[in-house]
Each structure stands twice: as C-alpha cells, then as structure tokens.
Design an enzyme around this catalytic site. Sequence first.
Site, PDB file in Angstrom:
ATOM      1  CG  ASP A 118      -2.041  -1.036   1.281  1.00  0.00           C
ATOM      2  OD1 ASP A 118      -1.908  -1.826   0.480  1.00  0.00           O
ATOM      3  OD2 ASP A 118      -2.897  -1.096   2.141  1.00  0.00           O
ATOM      4  CG  ASP A 119       0.196   3.739   2.301  1.00  0.00           C
ATOM      5  OD1 ASP A 119      -1.016   3.363   1.941  1.00  0.00           O
ATOM      6  OD2 ASP A 119       0.522   3.863   3.244  1.00  0.00           O
ATOM      7  CG  HIS A 153      -4.586   2.539  -0.340  1.00  0.00           C
ATOM      8  ND1 HIS A 153      -5.413   2.046   0.591  1.00  0.00           N
ATOM      9  CD2 HIS A 153      -3.263   3.160   0.231  1.00  0.00           C
ATOM     10  CE1 HIS A 153      -4.973   1.928   1.540  1.00  0.00           C
ATOM     11  NE2 HIS A 153      -3.713   2.870   1.522  1.00  0.00           N
ATOM     12  CG  HIS A 157      -3.492   6.994   3.092  1.00  0.00           C
ATOM     13  ND1 HIS A 157      -3.451   6.893   4.534  1.00  0.00           N
ATOM     14  CD2 HIS A 157      -3.167   5.832   2.557  1.00  0.00           C
ATOM     15  CE1 HIS A 157      -3.450   5.876   4.750  1.00  0.00           C
ATOM     16  NE2 HIS A 157      -3.027   5.046   3.572  1.00  0.00           N
ATOM     17  CG  HIS A 160       2.452   0.182   4.449  1.00  0.00           C
ATOM     18  ND1 HIS A 160       2.293  -0.739   5.328  1.00  0.00           N
ATOM     19  CD2 HIS A 160       1.070   0.875   4.104  1.00  0.00           C
ATOM     20  CE1 HIS A 160       0.845  -0.540   5.795  1.00  0.00           C
ATOM     21  NE2 HIS A 160       0.374   0.449   5.426  1.00  0.00           N
TER      22      HIS A 160
END
Length: 454
Positions: free
Chosen positions: A268-269, A319, A323, A411
């Site tokens: 993620d991210d 995603h 955020h 991540h």
Amino acid sequence: MRKERLNKRKHKMLLQLSALLISMLTVSIIINLSLSQKASTSVSKPQVDAVYEEVRVSTLSFGDAAAEFPVIGLNEVDKYIETYIHSRLTAIHHAGEEKTITYDILHYSQQTLSIAFVEPGVSTEIMTFDLEKGTILAFEDLILEEHLLDCLELLAEIASAELKEHDSSRLSAKDISRVTAPEAENYRQFIIYNQAIVFNLALNDKNETYQLAISKQLFDDMLIDDYKAGEHHDDLSGNYEPANIISERPTMGSTLSIGQKVIALTFDDGPKAGVTDAILDALNDYKAKATFFVLGSRCEANEDLLKRMSKEGHEIGNHTWNHPKMTAESSSGITEQIEKTKSLIKQITGTAPGLFRPPYGLFDERVTSYVGKEQLILWDIDTLDWKYRNADMIVPATVDSVKEGSIILMHDIYPSSAEAAVEIIRELSLQGYEFVTVSELLEIKKQRLEDSNV
Ligand code: ZN
C-alpha cells in the site's frame, strides 16, 4: 576350451549372417520372420493409403488381435512403427482380447509425419517423426534447451485458459491445472503443421482428449529452426492447416494454480522509487505476483513503476488519491478519491483498477456500496512494517503467521519494508507458497468452493 571358442565364433558368425539377411529383407518379411514361430499370424499384401499414395498399408494379425499400419519406406521410422504395433498386438493377444488397431495419418510433410494409432478402449497414440532425421520426436526435441521451462509454462498458461473456456468434458479446476501443468509429459503428443503446432492433451481416464492448436508465432524464438514455419512443413496432400489456431497469449489472471498453496502479497501507499523497484525485482526473481494498492497522488511522478507493475503481471489496486479516512469524507469526496485515482491508473497502464482498499481499513456503508462488497479488499496478516521499520522484526512475525490463502499487508514506501519483502518472498517460496494477485486469489477461492460443492 578351444572347440568351445570355435563354436562360439561360429555361432557369432551365424548371428551376424542372419542379422545381415534380415536387414536386407523388406519390412513385411521381417514381420513374417519374427512372428513365424507363433501361430495364427498373417500378413496381407500391402495396399496404398487412402490419402497419401506414397504410403503403403500393411496389415498384421495375431490371434484375434489385428492391426493396419502405414509403411513409409524409411527404415528407422518403419521399424519404430512395426515394433509399436507388434508390442500392442502381443499385449492384446495376451489379454485374450479381440481388437483391431487402425491408423490415421494426421499430417505428412517433407519434414515430419504424424500418425494416430487408434485402438478401441485405449487412448489414441499420436506419434510424430522427423523424416529427415529418421527419429520419433519428443517435446524436448522441438524447443531450444534454454527455453524449455519457459515454453512449458507458456503452454500451460494457454492450455489452462483454453480448457476453462472451451472444454466440454467438464473437468474440475483442479483437474485442468493437473492436465495442463508445465510438464513435458502433458505435451508429449503433438502434430507439427506449417503455421501451428497442435497438442493433443489427455483429459481423463476415459480417453478423452483436447486438441490445442497454437500458432508458432507465440513461441517462435523458442523453437528449434527445423520446426519453425516453412514450406518443408506443408502437407503433401495439400495445404492443410488446423482450425481454431490460438495466436494470442491469454489475458493475465488465467493461470490459476488451484492445487497449490497460494497467498497474496499486497503493498500500500506507493509507488515509491527505490522501494517499489526493489520489491518488483524480488518478485521477478521468484516468479511471484503481487498487488499494489497505489495512491493516485503518487502515480504521476512514478509512471514508469506503474507501467512496470502492469507489464510484469502484477495487479494494481486503488488506495484513494491522498489517503484520507473515507468515513470522514463526504459522498462526493468518496467519489472523487476513487474516480480520480482510477482514471489516472487507467490512463497510465491502460487498465482501470478493479479492487479498492480503504486507507486504515476504514469504510462505511457508502464506501462499500460505491465500490462493491467484493471489490473492497482488506487483509488478514498485518506485517506492522510501518511500525517496526526493521526487517529483522517484520520477517519472522510474518513468516510464522502466514497460512494458505492469506492476504498480507505491507507498504512499499519504507526501505525496511522492501528489505523485509525480499526475505519474505524468498522464505515463503522455499516453503512452497505461490504468490498470486488478489484477484487471482479470490478466483481460486471461488473455484475451490465450486469444486467442493460439486
Ligand atoms: Zn494506506
């Protein structure tokens, strides 16, 4: 002593003489000789094949076992066929059965000859001979050695996608993955046409088979020169080529390893230069696939990484743009976070993401109904990589808690996460896990459920 040696020599000479004699005789006479000690053998006068005038047809019977087979006029090839027929007739005769073996020439060119031997109650045996070399061909003979594994994997990919779509014998997903597995044995029966190679896949013990025609273009760089497209592969009876030739690789996600231990790594991210690349390298080394839930705001500056993920067969998920906690967003905020990211990913890679992961795992009814329940993806193993920032802590905790079917959260923005991911991929590969994308994992779970309900 001396006499014995002399006798031996005499015996040897006799043997040599008889070998010489035998080799001078025609094939049908050889058969006559070798079977002459046995009762009820007959050899009829050879006729000519219905399609190929240059091929003579020989018949042979042994008790109630009979066979009709082609005689090409090439010593090595004819001998091979004759030996095969002889061993089948013997087996049938010993089993006390009454059967007739027939044949069908599937393809006859300057370079190769393919014959199907049809025997009731037994799966049809297809043999392909290289007429210039005078040998029977195995799968390994067609492919450059360094490409053998790649080629088998390509065939497995094509075959399993094809069977899933078109097979009417209703194999379970597990059986499909077994009969198409990248092993030479599964692809041992083939016919080499000019533009395509047809593989005859054995489907089950009911002798059902599936003919898979694959364009040579798809693996031209793996083929040995003799078997690449060319006039020497044109059929002597005309220009026959098989129908339904597959000339494109199946789309990603169609190679599911139903029987194996599968897990999905998710990152993620990101993407982030220097971190995501290192993870992609490790995935590549272990032929592993992963899913990257990217932030739209990071995509523009990292177009190359996004393209690479897509090109190397990984899945890209959404995603959000930057955020936020989706539960704190307005409905239009939710839409914007999702849509803006989605269209940028599509613009860069050509494919819109199908899956969505909410930041912090936070979502409410509005989010679920917008993205769809099945498209909203969480995880079951949190590596806590964002907290530890230390591969030595992340790796053992993750490896110990992983189980079949896990979705692992990491991540791709911390170097320590990349370092840990490399180790995790290595360690779990050794334990026999296969890394698939989230969509593949969901598909496998679905198919396993279907299989268990059958
Ligand atoms: Zn996140």
